[in-house]
Design a protein around this motif. Sequence first.
Motif, PDB file in Angstrom:
ATOM      1  N   ALA A   1      -0.533   7.254 -11.260  1.00 55.73           N
ATOM      2  CA  ALA A   1      -1.910   7.613 -10.901  1.00 55.73           C
ATOM      3  C   ALA A   1      -2.312   8.943 -11.539  1.00 55.73           C
ATOM      4  O   ALA A   1      -3.432   9.085 -12.048  1.00 55.73           O
ATOM      5  CB  ALA A   1      -2.052   7.680  -9.383  1.00 55.73           C
ATOM      6  N   ILE A   2      -1.410   9.886 -11.544  1.00 59.96           N
ATOM      7  CA  ILE A   2      -1.695  11.191 -12.162  1.00 59.96           C
ATOM      8  C   ILE A   2      -1.889  11.020 -13.669  1.00 59.96           C
ATOM      9  O   ILE A   2      -2.818  11.582 -14.252  1.00 59.96           O
ATOM     10  CB  ILE A   2      -0.563  12.190 -11.845  1.00 59.96           C
ATOM     11  CG1 ILE A   2      -0.606  12.568 -10.358  1.00 59.96           C
ATOM     12  CG2 ILE A   2      -0.676  13.430 -12.722  1.00 59.96           C
ATOM     13  CD1 ILE A   2       0.612  13.339  -9.887  1.00 59.96           C
ATOM     14  N   ALA A   3      -1.039  10.233 -14.285  1.00 60.54           N
ATOM     15  CA  ALA A   3      -1.154  10.002 -15.735  1.00 60.54           C
ATOM     16  C   ALA A   3      -2.471   9.313 -16.066  1.00 60.54           C
ATOM     17  O   ALA A   3      -3.146   9.665 -17.041  1.00 60.54           O
ATOM     18  CB  ALA A   3       0.026   9.172 -16.227  1.00 60.54           C
ATOM     19  N   VAL A   4      -2.854   8.336 -15.257  1.00 61.35           N
ATOM     20  CA  VAL A   4      -4.123   7.628 -15.474  1.00 61.35           C
ATOM     21  C   VAL A   4      -5.289   8.591 -15.307  1.00 61.35           C
ATOM     22  O   VAL A   4      -6.236   8.587 -16.102  1.00 61.35           O
ATOM     23  CB  VAL A   4      -4.252   6.417 -14.527  1.00 61.35           C
ATOM     24  CG1 VAL A   4      -5.661   5.846 -14.551  1.00 61.35           C
ATOM     25  CG2 VAL A   4      -3.235   5.341 -14.907  1.00 61.35           C
ATOM     26  N   GLU A   5      -5.229   9.432 -14.304  1.00 63.06           N
ATOM     27  CA  GLU A   5      -6.289  10.414 -14.089  1.00 63.06           C
ATOM     28  C   GLU A   5      -6.382  11.387 -15.267  1.00 63.06           C
ATOM     29  O   GLU A   5      -7.470  11.715 -15.734  1.00 63.06           O
ATOM     30  CB  GLU A   5      -6.053  11.191 -12.797  1.00 63.06           C
ATOM     31  CG  GLU A   5      -7.147  12.195 -12.495  1.00 63.06           C
ATOM     32  CD  GLU A   5      -6.913  12.963 -11.214  1.00 63.06           C
ATOM     33  OE1 GLU A   5      -7.795  13.753 -10.858  1.00 63.06           O
ATOM     34  OE2 GLU A   5      -5.857  12.788 -10.584  1.00 63.06           O
TER      35      GLU A   5
ATOM     36  N   THR B   1       0.813  -1.220   0.000  1.00 62.15           N
ATOM     37  CA  THR B   1       0.000   0.000   0.000  1.00 62.15           C
ATOM     38  C   THR B   1       0.841   1.262   0.000  1.00 62.15           C
ATOM     39  O   THR B   1       0.297   2.351  -0.065  1.00 62.15           O
ATOM     40  CB  THR B   1      -0.929   0.014   1.233  1.00 62.15           C
ATOM     41  OG1 THR B   1      -0.129  -0.088   2.405  1.00 62.15           O
ATOM     42  CG2 THR B   1      -1.921  -1.125   1.176  1.00 62.15           C
ATOM     43  N   ALA B   2       2.145   1.110   0.089  1.00 61.31           N
ATOM     44  CA  ALA B   2       3.011   2.287   0.140  1.00 61.31           C
ATOM     45  C   ALA B   2       3.029   2.977  -1.213  1.00 61.31           C
ATOM     46  O   ALA B   2       3.076   2.338  -2.262  1.00 61.31           O
ATOM     47  CB  ALA B   2       4.419   1.872   0.537  1.00 61.31           C
ATOM     48  N   LEU B   3       2.967   4.306  -1.190  1.00 60.32           N
ATOM     49  CA  LEU B   3       3.009   5.098  -2.418  1.00 60.32           C
ATOM     50  C   LEU B   3       4.441   5.514  -2.698  1.00 60.32           C
ATOM     51  O   LEU B   3       5.147   5.995  -1.820  1.00 60.32           O
ATOM     52  CB  LEU B   3       2.131   6.344  -2.291  1.00 60.32           C
ATOM     53  CG  LEU B   3       0.633   6.118  -2.271  1.00 60.32           C
ATOM     54  CD1 LEU B   3      -0.098   7.441  -2.102  1.00 60.32           C
ATOM     55  CD2 LEU B   3       0.177   5.444  -3.559  1.00 60.32           C
TER      56      LEU B   3
END
Length: 68
Positions: free
Chosen positions: A15-19, A5-7
């Motif tokens: 995650a930003i690219a997917v968003e 679960t560590a980022l």
Amino acid sequence: MLKPTALTSESCEIAIAVEQMAQAMLSLAEWLLKQQQQLKQQQRKLQEKQQLIEEQQRVHLTLANTSN
């Protein structure tokens, strides 16, 4: 060892690219929907014009036939 679960900075970038891709797809879908609505409206207008022309042609033929 990292916890599952560590980022990490890489996972945040992903995650930003997917968003961003999701936002771009949403924008594209909205644009396509708008284009589809405009095309349907244009199609309705063309059908109305075609019906009007056909009606005018029938009237013209009727008048031509009655005058002969």
